[in-house]
Design a protein around this motif. Structure first.
Motif, PDB file in Angstrom:
ATOM      1  N   LEU A   1       0.825  -1.196   0.000  1.00  0.00           N
ATOM      2  CA  LEU A   1       0.000   0.000   0.000  1.00  0.00           C
ATOM      3  C   LEU A   1       0.868   1.258   0.000  1.00  0.00           C
ATOM      4  O   LEU A   1       0.577   2.230  -0.713  1.00  0.00           O
ATOM      5  CB  LEU A   1      -0.916   0.000   1.225  1.00  0.00           C
ATOM      6  CG  LEU A   1      -2.338  -0.532   1.036  1.00  0.00           C
ATOM      7  CD1 LEU A   1      -3.059  -0.566   2.374  1.00  0.00           C
ATOM      8  CD2 LEU A   1      -3.101   0.310   0.041  1.00  0.00           C
TER       9      LEU A   1
ATOM     10  N   ARG B   1       1.001   4.059  -2.883  1.00  0.00           N
ATOM     11  CA  ARG B   1       0.737   5.463  -2.550  1.00  0.00           C
ATOM     12  C   ARG B   1       1.868   6.360  -3.058  1.00  0.00           C
ATOM     13  O   ARG B   1       1.619   7.457  -3.599  1.00  0.00           O
ATOM     14  CB  ARG B   1       0.572   5.599  -1.036  1.00  0.00           C
ATOM     15  CG  ARG B   1       0.457   7.028  -0.550  1.00  0.00           C
ATOM     16  CD  ARG B   1      -0.814   7.680  -1.070  1.00  0.00           C
ATOM     17  NE  ARG B   1      -0.842   9.094  -0.735  1.00  0.00           N
ATOM     18  CZ  ARG B   1      -1.270   9.563   0.434  1.00  0.00           C
ATOM     19  NH1 ARG B   1      -1.696   8.736   1.367  1.00  0.00           N
ATOM     20  NH2 ARG B   1      -1.293  10.851   0.663  1.00  0.00           N
TER      21      ARG B   1
ATOM     22  N   GLU C   1      -5.287   9.110  -0.485  1.00  0.00           N
ATOM     23  CA  GLU C   1      -5.170   7.956   0.408  1.00  0.00           C
ATOM     24  C   GLU C   1      -6.377   7.042   0.290  1.00  0.00           C
ATOM     25  O   GLU C   1      -6.247   5.812   0.245  1.00  0.00           O
ATOM     26  CB  GLU C   1      -5.022   8.440   1.847  1.00  0.00           C
ATOM     27  CG  GLU C   1      -4.853   7.324   2.857  1.00  0.00           C
ATOM     28  CD  GLU C   1      -4.695   7.842   4.267  1.00  0.00           C
ATOM     29  OE1 GLU C   1      -4.533   7.011   5.185  1.00  0.00           O
ATOM     30  OE2 GLU C   1      -4.733   9.075   4.464  1.00  0.00           O
TER      31      GLU C   1
ATOM     32  N   THR D   1      -6.202   5.143  -3.003  1.00  0.00           N
ATOM     33  CA  THR D   1      -5.179   4.094  -2.963  1.00  0.00           C
ATOM     34  C   THR D   1      -5.718   2.835  -2.293  1.00  0.00           C
ATOM     35  O   THR D   1      -5.550   1.719  -2.794  1.00  0.00           O
ATOM     36  CB  THR D   1      -3.937   4.598  -2.231  1.00  0.00           C
ATOM     37  OG1 THR D   1      -3.446   5.786  -2.859  1.00  0.00           O
ATOM     38  CG2 THR D   1      -2.842   3.550  -2.233  1.00  0.00           C
ATOM     39  N   LYS D   2      -6.378   2.997  -1.151  1.00  0.00           N
ATOM     40  CA  LYS D   2      -6.909   1.835  -0.435  1.00  0.00           C
ATOM     41  C   LYS D   2      -8.039   1.171  -1.211  1.00  0.00           C
ATOM     42  O   LYS D   2      -8.112  -0.067  -1.284  1.00  0.00           O
ATOM     43  CB  LYS D   2      -7.394   2.267   0.948  1.00  0.00           C
ATOM     44  CG  LYS D   2      -6.274   2.699   1.884  1.00  0.00           C
ATOM     45  CD  LYS D   2      -6.818   3.100   3.240  1.00  0.00           C
ATOM     46  CE  LYS D   2      -5.692   3.507   4.174  1.00  0.00           C
ATOM     47  NZ  LYS D   2      -6.205   3.926   5.507  1.00  0.00           N
TER      48      LYS D   2
ATOM     49  N   TYR E   1      -6.433  -0.768  -4.137  1.00  0.00           N
ATOM     50  CA  TYR E   1      -5.696  -1.975  -3.739  1.00  0.00           C
ATOM     51  C   TYR E   1      -6.648  -3.081  -3.282  1.00  0.00           C
ATOM     52  O   TYR E   1      -6.584  -4.220  -3.760  1.00  0.00           O
ATOM     53  CB  TYR E   1      -4.702  -1.629  -2.631  1.00  0.00           C
ATOM     54  CG  TYR E   1      -3.890  -2.799  -2.146  1.00  0.00           C
ATOM     55  CD1 TYR E   1      -2.796  -3.256  -2.873  1.00  0.00           C
ATOM     56  CD2 TYR E   1      -4.215  -3.460  -0.964  1.00  0.00           C
ATOM     57  CE1 TYR E   1      -2.051  -4.337  -2.439  1.00  0.00           C
ATOM     58  CE2 TYR E   1      -3.479  -4.534  -0.519  1.00  0.00           C
ATOM     59  CZ  TYR E   1      -2.390  -4.978  -1.258  1.00  0.00           C
ATOM     60  OH  TYR E   1      -1.666  -6.055  -0.824  1.00  0.00           O
ATOM     61  N   TYR E   2      -7.528  -2.724  -2.353  1.00  0.00           N
ATOM     62  CA  TYR E   2      -8.431  -3.750  -1.825  1.00  0.00           C
ATOM     63  C   TYR E   2      -9.567  -4.067  -2.793  1.00  0.00           C
ATOM     64  O   TYR E   2     -10.128  -5.171  -2.757  1.00  0.00           O
ATOM     65  CB  TYR E   2      -8.997  -3.306  -0.478  1.00  0.00           C
ATOM     66  CG  TYR E   2      -7.962  -3.302   0.613  1.00  0.00           C
ATOM     67  CD1 TYR E   2      -7.422  -4.496   1.078  1.00  0.00           C
ATOM     68  CD2 TYR E   2      -7.499  -2.117   1.172  1.00  0.00           C
ATOM     69  CE1 TYR E   2      -6.460  -4.513   2.083  1.00  0.00           C
ATOM     70  CE2 TYR E   2      -6.533  -2.113   2.164  1.00  0.00           C
ATOM     71  CZ  TYR E   2      -6.025  -3.308   2.615  1.00  0.00           C
ATOM     72  OH  TYR E   2      -5.065  -3.317   3.587  1.00  0.00           O
TER      73      TYR E   2
ATOM     74  N   THR F   1     -12.147   2.291   5.573  1.00  0.00           N
ATOM     75  CA  THR F   1     -11.655   3.423   4.792  1.00  0.00           C
ATOM     76  C   THR F   1     -12.622   4.598   4.761  1.00  0.00           C
ATOM     77  O   THR F   1     -12.234   5.737   5.031  1.00  0.00           O
ATOM     78  CB  THR F   1     -11.370   2.978   3.351  1.00  0.00           C
ATOM     79  OG1 THR F   1     -12.554   2.387   2.783  1.00  0.00           O
ATOM     80  CG2 THR F   1     -10.246   1.960   3.321  1.00  0.00           C
TER      81      THR F   1
END
Length: 323
Positions: free
Chosen positions: A27, A31, A55, A58-59, A62-63, A105
Protein backbone atom coordinates in the motif's frame (compact mmCIF):
# COMPACT_ATOMS: atom_id res chain seq x y z
CA UNK A 1 -13.12 -46.55 4.01
CA UNK A 2 -15.32 -43.45 3.94
CA UNK A 3 -14.15 -40.49 1.88
CA UNK A 4 -13.36 -37.31 3.83
CA UNK A 5 -13.14 -33.84 2.38
CA UNK A 6 -9.80 -32.11 2.93
CA UNK A 7 -9.76 -29.58 5.73
CA UNK A 8 -7.44 -26.63 6.09
CA UNK A 9 -5.85 -25.67 9.41
CA UNK A 10 -6.42 -22.19 10.83
CA UNK A 11 -3.74 -19.67 9.96
CA UNK A 12 -1.07 -19.09 12.55
CA UNK A 13 -0.47 -15.74 14.19
CA UNK A 14 2.86 -15.30 12.42
CA UNK A 15 1.22 -15.77 9.02
CA UNK A 16 -1.49 -13.21 9.75
CA UNK A 17 1.01 -10.65 11.05
CA UNK A 18 3.34 -11.08 8.07
CA UNK A 19 0.36 -10.81 5.72
CA UNK A 20 -0.70 -7.46 7.18
CA UNK A 21 2.89 -6.20 7.10
CA UNK A 22 3.22 -7.09 3.42
CA UNK A 23 -0.08 -5.41 2.60
CA UNK A 24 1.11 -2.27 4.39
CA UNK A 25 4.35 -2.30 2.37
CA UNK A 26 2.51 -2.69 -0.94
CA UNK A 27 0.00 0.00 0.00
CA UNK A 28 2.83 2.41 0.85
CA UNK A 29 4.58 1.67 -2.45
CA UNK A 30 1.35 2.19 -4.40
CA UNK A 31 0.74 5.46 -2.55
CA UNK A 32 4.23 6.76 -3.37
CA UNK A 33 3.83 5.92 -7.05
CA UNK A 34 0.41 7.54 -7.18
CA UNK A 35 1.78 10.63 -5.43
CA UNK A 36 4.56 10.87 -7.98
CA UNK A 37 2.14 10.75 -10.90
CA UNK A 38 -0.33 13.23 -9.42
CA UNK A 39 2.43 15.62 -8.34
CA UNK A 40 3.46 16.10 -11.96
CA UNK A 41 -0.16 16.86 -12.92
CA UNK A 42 -1.43 18.88 -9.95
CA UNK A 43 1.68 20.22 -8.24
CA UNK A 44 2.70 19.81 -4.61
CA UNK A 45 0.28 22.39 -3.19
CA UNK A 46 -2.86 20.93 -4.74
CA UNK A 47 -1.69 17.40 -4.01
CA UNK A 48 -1.40 18.31 -0.33
CA UNK A 49 -4.97 19.61 -0.32
CA UNK A 50 -6.23 16.37 -1.88
CA UNK A 51 -4.09 14.13 0.33
CA UNK A 52 -7.08 12.44 2.00
CA UNK A 53 -8.71 11.67 -1.33
CA UNK A 54 -5.49 10.17 -2.67
CA UNK A 55 -5.17 7.96 0.41
CA UNK A 56 -8.79 6.83 0.05
CA UNK A 57 -8.35 6.11 -3.67
CA UNK A 58 -5.18 4.09 -2.96
CA UNK A 59 -6.91 1.84 -0.44
CA UNK A 60 -10.01 1.41 -2.57
CA UNK A 61 -7.87 0.54 -5.59
CA UNK A 62 -5.70 -1.97 -3.74
CA UNK A 63 -8.43 -3.75 -1.82
CA UNK A 64 -10.97 -3.43 -4.65
CA UNK A 65 -8.68 -5.31 -7.04
CA UNK A 66 -8.03 -8.05 -4.47
CA UNK A 67 -10.72 -8.40 -1.80
CA UNK A 68 -13.41 -7.04 -4.11
CA UNK A 69 -12.65 -9.76 -6.67
CA UNK A 70 -12.67 -12.50 -3.99
CA UNK A 71 -8.95 -13.11 -4.41
CA UNK A 72 -6.02 -12.95 -2.04
CA UNK A 73 -4.25 -9.72 -1.26
CA UNK A 74 -0.54 -9.66 -1.97
CA UNK A 75 0.14 -10.19 1.72
CA UNK A 76 -2.24 -13.14 1.94
CA UNK A 77 -0.72 -14.65 -1.19
CA UNK A 78 2.75 -14.21 0.30
CA UNK A 79 1.82 -16.22 3.42
CA UNK A 80 -0.61 -18.65 1.73
CA UNK A 81 -3.66 -17.80 3.80
CA UNK A 82 -7.29 -17.38 2.77
CA UNK A 83 -10.13 -15.45 4.35
CA UNK A 84 -13.39 -17.29 5.00
CA UNK A 85 -16.58 -16.65 6.94
CA UNK A 86 -16.77 -18.39 10.29
CA UNK A 87 -20.58 -18.38 10.02
CA UNK A 88 -20.91 -20.17 6.68
CA UNK A 89 -17.46 -21.71 6.34
CA UNK A 90 -17.23 -20.37 2.78
CA UNK A 91 -15.63 -17.45 1.01
CA UNK A 92 -17.02 -14.04 1.99
CA UNK A 93 -20.09 -12.95 0.07
CA UNK A 94 -20.16 -9.87 -2.15
CA UNK A 95 -21.86 -7.83 0.55
CA UNK A 96 -19.32 -8.91 3.14
CA UNK A 97 -16.43 -8.07 0.83
CA UNK A 98 -17.89 -4.62 0.16
CA UNK A 99 -18.19 -4.01 3.91
CA UNK A 100 -14.62 -5.26 4.39
CA UNK A 101 -13.38 -2.65 1.91
CA UNK A 102 -15.54 0.33 2.91
CA UNK A 103 -15.72 0.08 6.71
CA UNK A 104 -11.97 0.63 7.38
CA UNK A 105 -11.66 3.42 4.79
CA UNK A 106 -14.81 5.45 4.18
CA UNK A 107 -15.81 6.44 7.77
CA UNK A 108 -12.28 7.63 8.62
CA UNK A 109 -12.20 9.70 5.43
CA UNK A 110 -15.58 11.30 6.15
CA UNK A 111 -14.57 12.18 9.71
CA UNK A 112 -11.21 13.60 8.61
CA UNK A 113 -12.72 15.64 5.78
CA UNK A 114 -15.92 16.99 7.31
CA UNK A 115 -15.58 16.30 11.03
CA UNK A 116 -14.14 19.78 11.69
CA UNK A 117 -17.11 21.45 10.00
CA UNK A 118 -19.32 20.65 13.00
CA UNK A 119 -19.13 22.95 15.99
CA UNK A 120 -17.21 21.55 18.93
CA UNK A 121 -19.99 22.70 21.26
CA UNK A 122 -22.68 20.72 19.45
CA UNK A 123 -23.47 17.13 20.36
CA UNK A 124 -22.65 15.78 16.89
CA UNK A 125 -19.36 17.69 16.77
CA UNK A 126 -18.22 16.45 20.17
CA UNK A 127 -19.15 12.87 19.27
CA UNK A 128 -17.29 13.02 15.96
CA UNK A 129 -14.18 14.31 17.71
CA UNK A 130 -14.30 11.53 20.29
CA UNK A 131 -15.09 8.78 17.78
CA UNK A 132 -11.52 8.38 16.37
CA UNK A 133 -10.09 7.99 19.88
CA UNK A 134 -12.75 5.41 20.74
CA UNK A 135 -12.04 3.44 17.58
CA UNK A 136 -8.32 3.57 18.31
CA UNK A 137 -8.87 2.15 21.79
CA UNK A 138 -11.16 -0.59 20.45
CA UNK A 139 -8.56 -1.49 17.81
CA UNK A 140 -5.87 -1.77 20.47
CA UNK A 141 -8.12 -3.95 22.62
CA UNK A 142 -8.82 -6.18 19.63
CA UNK A 143 -5.09 -6.38 18.83
CA UNK A 144 -4.28 -7.32 22.43
CA UNK A 145 -6.87 -10.11 22.25
CA UNK A 146 -5.33 -11.28 18.97
CA UNK A 147 -1.88 -11.54 20.53
CA UNK A 148 -3.36 -13.80 23.21
CA UNK A 149 -5.74 -15.90 21.12
CA UNK A 150 -4.62 -15.40 17.50
CA UNK A 151 -8.08 -15.12 15.94
CA UNK A 152 -8.98 -11.69 14.55
CA UNK A 153 -6.13 -9.29 13.77
CA UNK A 154 -8.45 -6.57 12.46
CA UNK A 155 -11.48 -5.12 14.27
CA UNK A 156 -13.59 -5.10 11.10
CA UNK A 157 -12.88 -8.79 10.52
CA UNK A 158 -14.00 -9.53 14.07
CA UNK A 159 -17.29 -7.70 13.45
CA UNK A 160 -17.81 -9.49 10.14
CA UNK A 161 -16.64 -12.84 11.61
CA UNK A 162 -13.96 -13.41 9.00
CA UNK A 163 -11.11 -15.76 9.88
CA UNK A 164 -8.08 -17.08 8.06
CA UNK A 165 -7.21 -20.61 7.03
CA UNK A 166 -3.83 -21.72 5.76
CA UNK A 167 -3.17 -23.76 2.66
CA UNK A 168 0.04 -25.06 4.25
CA UNK A 169 -0.31 -28.23 6.34
CA UNK A 170 0.38 -27.87 10.02
CA UNK A 171 3.68 -29.32 11.20
CA UNK A 172 3.14 -31.27 14.44
CA UNK A 173 6.88 -31.23 15.19
CA UNK A 174 7.16 -27.45 15.46
CA UNK A 175 5.68 -25.11 18.01
CA UNK A 176 4.31 -21.81 16.67
CA UNK A 177 5.76 -18.64 18.21
CA UNK A 178 3.84 -16.95 21.01
CA UNK A 179 2.96 -13.26 20.98
CA UNK A 180 1.54 -13.14 24.48
CA UNK A 181 4.26 -10.73 25.60
CA UNK A 182 3.07 -8.18 23.03
CA UNK A 183 -0.46 -8.65 24.34
CA UNK A 184 0.71 -8.00 27.90
CA UNK A 185 2.55 -4.82 26.83
CA UNK A 186 -0.47 -3.58 24.90
CA UNK A 187 -2.79 -4.38 27.80
CA UNK A 188 -0.45 -2.44 30.12
CA UNK A 189 -0.64 0.54 27.79
CA UNK A 190 -4.44 0.37 27.74
CA UNK A 191 -4.55 0.26 31.55
CA UNK A 192 -2.30 3.32 31.68
CA UNK A 193 -4.54 5.18 29.23
CA UNK A 194 -7.58 4.30 31.34
CA UNK A 195 -5.85 5.53 34.49
CA UNK A 196 -4.80 8.73 32.73
CA UNK A 197 -8.37 9.28 31.51
CA UNK A 198 -9.76 8.84 35.01
CA UNK A 199 -7.22 11.31 36.37
CA UNK A 200 -8.13 13.83 33.66
CA UNK A 201 -11.84 13.47 34.39
CA UNK A 202 -11.28 13.97 38.11
CA UNK A 203 -9.13 17.03 37.39
CA UNK A 204 -11.85 18.45 35.13
CA UNK A 205 -14.48 17.92 37.81
CA UNK A 206 -12.24 19.70 40.30
CA UNK A 207 -11.82 22.66 37.95
CA UNK A 208 -15.57 22.85 37.35
CA UNK A 209 -16.16 22.77 41.09
CA UNK A 210 -13.65 25.59 41.64
CA UNK A 211 -15.15 27.65 38.84
CA UNK A 212 -18.61 27.32 40.39
CA UNK A 213 -17.15 28.63 43.64
CA UNK A 214 -15.73 31.65 41.80
CA UNK A 215 -12.12 30.52 41.81
CA UNK A 216 -9.81 30.44 38.83
CA UNK A 217 -8.95 26.78 38.22
CA UNK A 218 -5.31 25.95 38.65
CA UNK A 219 -3.34 25.00 35.60
CA UNK A 220 -5.64 26.89 33.24
CA UNK A 221 -4.12 26.84 29.77
CA UNK A 222 -3.68 30.40 28.52
CA UNK A 223 -4.29 31.27 24.91
CA UNK A 224 -1.15 32.10 22.92
CA UNK A 225 -1.20 35.28 20.86
CA UNK A 226 0.84 36.53 17.90
CA UNK A 227 0.43 40.27 17.32
CA UNK A 228 -2.84 40.34 19.28
CA UNK A 229 -4.21 37.43 17.23
CA UNK A 230 -5.03 34.11 18.96
CA UNK A 231 -2.99 31.23 17.56
CA UNK A 232 -6.05 28.96 17.68
CA UNK A 233 -7.90 31.19 15.20
CA UNK A 234 -4.92 31.20 12.87
CA UNK A 235 -4.61 27.40 12.96
CA UNK A 236 -8.34 26.91 12.45
CA UNK A 237 -8.31 28.66 9.11
CA UNK A 238 -9.69 26.48 6.36
CA UNK A 239 -7.88 26.52 3.04
CA UNK A 240 -10.00 26.71 -0.08
CA UNK A 241 -9.03 26.11 -3.65
CA UNK A 242 -11.38 28.91 -4.67
CA UNK A 243 -9.79 31.49 -2.38
CA UNK A 244 -8.08 34.30 -4.34
CA UNK A 245 -4.31 34.19 -4.30
CA UNK A 246 -2.62 37.07 -2.50
CA UNK A 247 0.32 38.71 -4.24
CA UNK A 248 3.44 39.36 -2.24
CA UNK A 249 3.03 43.12 -2.73
CA UNK A 250 -0.44 42.95 -1.12
CA UNK A 251 0.60 40.73 1.76
CA UNK A 252 -0.34 42.42 5.04
CA UNK A 253 1.94 40.12 7.05
CA UNK A 254 5.22 41.37 5.65
CA UNK A 255 7.10 44.65 6.09
CA UNK A 256 9.36 44.27 3.05
CA UNK A 257 9.58 47.02 0.43
CA UNK A 258 9.42 44.98 -2.76
CA UNK A 259 10.23 48.01 -4.91
CA UNK A 260 13.79 47.95 -3.55
CA UNK A 261 14.26 44.16 -3.89
CA UNK A 262 15.82 42.86 -7.09
CA UNK A 263 14.07 40.24 -9.17
CA UNK A 264 16.87 37.76 -8.45
CA UNK A 265 16.37 38.07 -4.71
CA UNK A 266 12.61 37.79 -5.09
CA UNK A 267 13.08 34.58 -7.06
CA UNK A 268 14.73 33.11 -3.96
CA UNK A 269 11.59 33.83 -1.92
CA UNK A 270 9.56 31.06 -3.57
CA UNK A 271 7.78 28.62 -1.28
CA UNK A 272 8.81 25.01 -1.94
CA UNK A 273 5.21 23.83 -1.46
CA UNK A 274 3.27 26.14 -3.76
CA UNK A 275 6.29 27.12 -5.93
CA UNK A 276 5.14 30.76 -5.74
CA UNK A 277 6.50 33.79 -3.92
CA UNK A 278 5.97 33.43 -0.20
CA UNK A 279 3.16 35.25 1.57
CA UNK A 280 2.97 35.40 5.37
CA UNK A 281 6.44 33.89 5.64
CA UNK A 282 6.61 31.30 8.40
CA UNK A 283 9.59 29.46 9.84
CA UNK A 284 9.53 25.94 11.22
CA UNK A 285 11.56 24.76 14.19
CA UNK A 286 14.15 23.38 11.79
CA UNK A 287 14.56 26.80 10.13
CA UNK A 288 12.84 26.28 6.76
CA UNK A 289 10.57 28.98 5.34
CA UNK A 290 7.12 28.48 3.80
CA UNK A 291 3.85 30.32 3.29
CA UNK A 292 1.69 30.22 6.40
CA UNK A 293 -1.27 28.59 4.65
CA UNK A 294 0.97 26.08 2.87
CA UNK A 295 2.82 24.82 5.94
CA UNK A 296 -0.33 24.74 8.09
CA UNK A 297 -2.16 22.73 5.42
CA UNK A 298 0.82 20.39 5.16
CA UNK A 299 1.16 20.05 8.93
CA UNK A 300 -2.47 19.00 9.32
CA UNK A 301 -1.79 16.02 7.06
CA UNK A 302 1.83 15.16 7.91
CA UNK A 303 3.41 16.41 11.15
CA UNK A 304 6.88 16.67 9.61
CA UNK A 305 8.88 19.25 7.69
CA UNK A 306 8.46 18.79 3.90
CA UNK A 307 12.21 19.30 3.37
CA UNK A 308 14.10 17.62 6.20
CA UNK A 309 11.31 15.39 7.66
CA UNK A 310 11.89 16.71 11.18
CA UNK A 311 8.84 16.58 13.43
CA UNK A 312 6.52 19.54 12.95
CA UNK A 313 4.20 21.13 15.50
CA UNK A 314 1.70 23.70 14.28
CA UNK A 315 1.85 25.56 17.60
CA UNK A 316 5.62 26.03 17.15
CA UNK A 317 5.43 27.77 13.78
CA UNK A 318 6.98 31.26 13.84
CA UNK A 319 5.64 34.00 11.52
CA UNK A 320 8.42 36.21 10.18
CA UNK A 321 7.60 39.64 8.78
CA UNK A 322 10.95 40.66 7.29
CA UNK A 323 11.89 37.67 5.10
Amino acid sequence: MPFELPSFPPAQQAQIIRSNQRDFIHLSALREQLDGVLRTWLGTRRLTRWDREVELATKLLYYGMTVGRATQTLGEEYTDIWSHSSRTGQLPSLRTRAALILLPTLPSYVMARWGSSFSSTSTIGSLLRKLPDCLEVLSEVNLAVFYFRGTYYDLVKRVLRLRYVSSLPANPNTRPPSYSLLGILLATRLIYRLWNLCRTLSHTEAKDHNSLRGKDPAGHAEEAYIDDKPVSTMLSRVDSDEAPEILAENDERTVLDFAQISSQLRANRNCTLCLEERTATTATECGHLFCWDCIVGWGREKPECPLCRQSLSLTSLLPIYNL
